[in-house]
Design an enzyme around this catalytic site. Structure first.
Site, PDB file in Angstrom:
ATOM      1  N   ASN A 146      -1.717  -4.622  -7.886  1.00  0.00           N
ATOM      2  CA  ASN A 146      -0.413  -4.161  -8.375  1.00  0.00           C
ATOM      3  C   ASN A 146       0.158  -5.142  -9.390  1.00  0.00           C
ATOM      4  O   ASN A 146       0.696  -4.742 -10.434  1.00  0.00           O
ATOM      5  CB  ASN A 146       0.578  -4.006  -7.216  1.00  0.00           C
ATOM      6  CG  ASN A 146       0.305  -2.770  -6.377  1.00  0.00           C
ATOM      7  OD1 ASN A 146      -0.393  -1.861  -6.809  1.00  0.00           O
ATOM      8  ND2 ASN A 146       0.850  -2.744  -5.172  1.00  0.00           N
ATOM      9  N   SER A 147       0.041  -6.430  -9.086  1.00  0.00           N
ATOM     10  CA  SER A 147       0.580  -7.453  -9.996  1.00  0.00           C
ATOM     11  C   SER A 147      -0.163  -7.448 -11.330  1.00  0.00           C
ATOM     12  O   SER A 147       0.450  -7.626 -12.389  1.00  0.00           O
ATOM     13  CB  SER A 147       0.486  -8.838  -9.348  1.00  0.00           C
ATOM     14  OG  SER A 147       1.391  -8.946  -8.268  1.00  0.00           O
ATOM     15  N   ALA A 173      -8.858 -11.201   0.059  1.00  0.00           N
ATOM     16  CA  ALA A 173      -9.237  -9.802  -0.190  1.00  0.00           C
ATOM     17  C   ALA A 173     -10.143  -9.715  -1.406  1.00  0.00           C
ATOM     18  O   ALA A 173     -11.122 -10.441  -1.507  1.00  0.00           O
ATOM     19  CB  ALA A 173      -7.991  -8.927  -0.311  1.00  0.00           C
ATOM     20  N   GLU A 174      -9.793  -8.833  -2.378  1.00  0.00           N
ATOM     21  CA  GLU A 174     -10.643  -8.666  -3.571  1.00  0.00           C
ATOM     22  C   GLU A 174     -10.055  -9.404  -4.770  1.00  0.00           C
ATOM     23  O   GLU A 174     -10.414  -9.148  -5.916  1.00  0.00           O
ATOM     24  CB  GLU A 174     -10.823  -7.165  -3.871  1.00  0.00           C
ATOM     25  CG  GLU A 174      -9.792  -6.504  -4.761  1.00  0.00           C
ATOM     26  CD  GLU A 174      -8.362  -6.440  -4.247  1.00  0.00           C
ATOM     27  OE1 GLU A 174      -7.522  -5.876  -4.949  1.00  0.00           O
ATOM     28  OE2 GLU A 174      -8.064  -6.971  -3.151  1.00  0.00           O
ATOM     29  N   GLN A 175      -9.146 -10.337  -4.526  1.00  0.00           N
ATOM     30  CA  GLN A 175      -8.411 -10.975  -5.622  1.00  0.00           C
ATOM     31  C   GLN A 175      -9.303 -11.831  -6.520  1.00  0.00           C
ATOM     32  O   GLN A 175      -9.037 -11.966  -7.717  1.00  0.00           O
ATOM     33  CB  GLN A 175      -7.242 -11.783  -5.060  1.00  0.00           C
ATOM     34  CG  GLN A 175      -6.168 -10.881  -4.449  1.00  0.00           C
ATOM     35  CD  GLN A 175      -5.269 -11.580  -3.459  1.00  0.00           C
ATOM     36  OE1 GLN A 175      -5.243 -12.808  -3.364  1.00  0.00           O
ATOM     37  NE2 GLN A 175      -4.515 -10.801  -2.691  1.00  0.00           N
ATOM     38  N   ASP A 178      -5.422   6.338   2.581  1.00  0.00           N
ATOM     39  CA  ASP A 178      -5.623   4.977   2.088  1.00  0.00           C
ATOM     40  C   ASP A 178      -7.052   4.551   2.406  1.00  0.00           C
ATOM     41  O   ASP A 178      -7.635   4.958   3.413  1.00  0.00           O
ATOM     42  CB  ASP A 178      -4.636   4.035   2.777  1.00  0.00           C
ATOM     43  CG  ASP A 178      -4.713   2.618   2.223  1.00  0.00           C
ATOM     44  OD1 ASP A 178      -5.656   1.888   2.633  1.00  0.00           O
ATOM     45  OD2 ASP A 178      -3.869   2.236   1.408  1.00  0.00           O
ATOM     46  N   GLU A 214       1.052  -4.473 -13.341  1.00  0.00           N
ATOM     47  CA  GLU A 214       2.411  -4.729 -13.846  1.00  0.00           C
ATOM     48  C   GLU A 214       2.372  -5.701 -15.022  1.00  0.00           C
ATOM     49  O   GLU A 214       3.084  -5.526 -16.015  1.00  0.00           O
ATOM     50  CB  GLU A 214       3.288  -5.283 -12.722  1.00  0.00           C
ATOM     51  CG  GLU A 214       3.654  -4.233 -11.691  1.00  0.00           C
ATOM     52  CD  GLU A 214       4.212  -4.800 -10.385  1.00  0.00           C
ATOM     53  OE1 GLU A 214       4.431  -4.001  -9.456  1.00  0.00           O
ATOM     54  OE2 GLU A 214       4.415  -6.037 -10.305  1.00  0.00           O
ATOM     55  N   HIS A 243       0.835  -1.204   0.000  1.00  0.00           N
ATOM     56  CA  HIS A 243       0.000   0.000   0.000  1.00  0.00           C
ATOM     57  C   HIS A 243       0.871   1.257   0.000  1.00  0.00           C
ATOM     58  O   HIS A 243       0.574   2.228  -0.694  1.00  0.00           O
ATOM     59  CB  HIS A 243      -0.929   0.008   1.218  1.00  0.00           C
ATOM     60  CG  HIS A 243      -2.127  -0.866   1.046  1.00  0.00           C
ATOM     61  ND1 HIS A 243      -3.417  -0.383   1.064  1.00  0.00           N
ATOM     62  CD2 HIS A 243      -2.248  -2.195   0.839  1.00  0.00           C
ATOM     63  CE1 HIS A 243      -4.275  -1.382   0.885  1.00  0.00           C
ATOM     64  NE2 HIS A 243      -3.574  -2.492   0.759  1.00  0.00           N
TER      65      HIS A 243
END
Length: 478
Positions: A367-368, A386-388, A116, A371, A16
């Site tokens: 983030n991944s 989480a929200e994955q 955040d 990228e 974060h």
């Protein structure tokens, strides 16, 4: 020319913090009137944050970092309780900034807080100082829309989202172009203990002056358009926000970095599948063995970031193995010596940008995903928490340039007594699909990669949104 000071409060944790620092850099690059103070909350088990801040302090002359005193909450209480204990420390530090500003005409005026999305309780502190709050969302616009949807469902229709746990229902929501399987809802929406905080977060988002999102219009046009009805604060998609300078990767020793690069240099173009499950991602021995067998059976070259799980019930970042032979099938390292390499924590930007990497088995952290899009590397989705699961749905169903290992796989935060095992056969199938991806999906990803770069250039969508945000923040100071 009026100078303005923004107070940034990131959530504890390196991933974060990195994204938030990159937003700060974007703002400073665009407007010389701005300066930024970061108020840093740290966790006792997070050693990376201090190293990262030290690496930045010498180079970012209009960003300063103030470490707040540690008020560690009870073990295993959720993040919000830690953040709540820090409100009084934040108030003390901001009072000092305001006093400094009032005593010196050259000092910048406090223009607002950038929080955040876990730090919504700090809106109260901003209100005390009479300045606006902005939320920075480290994930995508679809997640924001989903959170508003679940909150409205609860508050207006009295529907409790936890009823969807293990359900086969599909939810139609404005932020998504396709119905979302309930099994892909974020963990917090399905957990009775976490749902109240999840709902309160969304309610507090609505109190802010704006929401900054790490995404770009071309990637999430459907979600971003869903906010244009005026029922939410303005949404500013200013991404992709990436740590391309590799700040904070200094804990990866230079010898290890060179070794990884040398190995990748020796592999054919687009031939390597990279496996990494984020800073918090790890598996037990049984699952590790299935991954190893799946890799070996696939026959593809691989670079695997294999990490040791945190002790059960403890909030600790996974560590590297001292001897991976302890958890791998017997003879695996010898049999795959010519085609595979196992590492601990690795320099992900360096790896994804390398031309020999052709696929990425990922936990689908936001983030991944950004990228992988930036470097045009397709993903095989294996979300954890989480929200994955929502992110996996986005790349597979909505965007159509990922493949599935198991889209609705889920593990609870830090409390894994019963780990669901994905078989070697499922993993092998996913890796083969990933590395033999059809031309249409490859082209679609390549186009999005180009759009991600153009969005940040002068005249691009994110560049334009950032300009509007700065105008809102700075030009309206009384």
């Amino acid at each position: 020319m009026k100078k303005a000071e923004l107070v940034f409060i990131p959530a504890p944790g390196i991933s974060h913090l990195m994204s938030t620092v990159e937003v700060a850099k974007l703002l400073l690059d665009r407007d010389e009137r701005l300066s930024i103070t970061f108020l840093i909350m740290s966790l006792s088990y997070d050693s990376k944050t201090a190293c990262y801040i030290d690496s930045l302090s010498a180079t970012c002359n209009r960003i300063r970092f103030i470490k707040l005193p540690e008020d560690e909450p009870e073990p295993n209480t959720f993040l919000f309780s830690l953040i709540g204990t820090q409100k009084r420390h934040v108030k003390e530090e901001v009072s000092k900034l305001v006093s400094q500003s009032e005593s010196s005409p050259d000092s910048p005026t406090l223009a607002g807080f950038v929080l955040d999305f876990f730090c919504t309780s700090m809106i109260d502190v901003a209100n005390e100082f009479g300045v606006p709050s902005y939320i920075f969302l480290t994930t995508g616009a679809a997640y924001l829309g989903l959170q508003f949807y679940i909150q409205a469902l609860h508050d207006e229709q009295r529907v409790d989202a936890t009823q969807f746990k293990d359900s086969n229902a599909e939810l139609v929501m404005p932020c998504l172009a396709y119905p979302l399987p309930a099994k892909a809802l974020p963990s917090a929406a399905l957990n009775k203990e976490w749902l109240p905080a999840f709902l309160d977060q969304a309610r507090r988002f609505r109190e802010t002056k704006g929401i900054i999102v790490n995404t770009f219009e071309e990637l999430e046009s459907h979600a971003i358009n869903s906010f244009s009805n005026g029922n939410t604060p303005p949404v500013y998609p200013v991404g992709p926000i990436l740590n391309l300078n590799r700040d904070g990767d200094h804990d990866v020793e230079s010898d290890k970095r060179k070794d990884i690069k040398q190995w990748l240099d020796d592999q054919p173009l687009s031939s390597v599948v990279y496996l990494c499950f984020g800073s918090m991602g790890s598996f037990g021995v049984d699952q590790v063995k299935e991954i190893a067998c799946g890799l070996e059976q696939s026959g593809h070259r691989f670079l695997w970031s294999l990490r040791k799980p945190q002790p059960k019930g403890k909030m600790e970042i996974p560590s590297d193995y001292t001897n991976t032979q302890d958890v791998l099938p017997e003879g695996f390292l010898d049999r795959t010596a010519q085609i595979g390499k196992i590492i601990g924590w690795g320099p992900q930007i360096d790896i994804l940008s390398h031309p020999s990497v052709g696929g990425f088995v990922s936990h689908c952290g936001w983030n991944s995903i950004l990228e992988s899009i930036w470097f045009g590397v397709p993903i095989a989705a294996w979300p954890l928490q989480a929200e994955q699961q929502l992110n996996a749905f986005k790349i597979i169903v909505e965007l159509g340039f990922g493949v599935e290992i198991k889209m609705d796989y889920r593990r609870e935060f830090f409390y894994d007594d019963n780990e669901n095992i994905i078989s070697a056969g499922e993993i092998e199938r996913g890796i083969r699909c990933l590395m033999e991806l059809g031309r249409e999906k490859v082209e679609r990803l390549k186009e999005m990669s180009e759009k991600s770069r153009k969005a940040l250039m002068e005249g691009g969508s994110s560049y334009t949104w950032l300009g509007q945000l700065i105008h809102e923040m700075v030009d309206n100071i009384p």
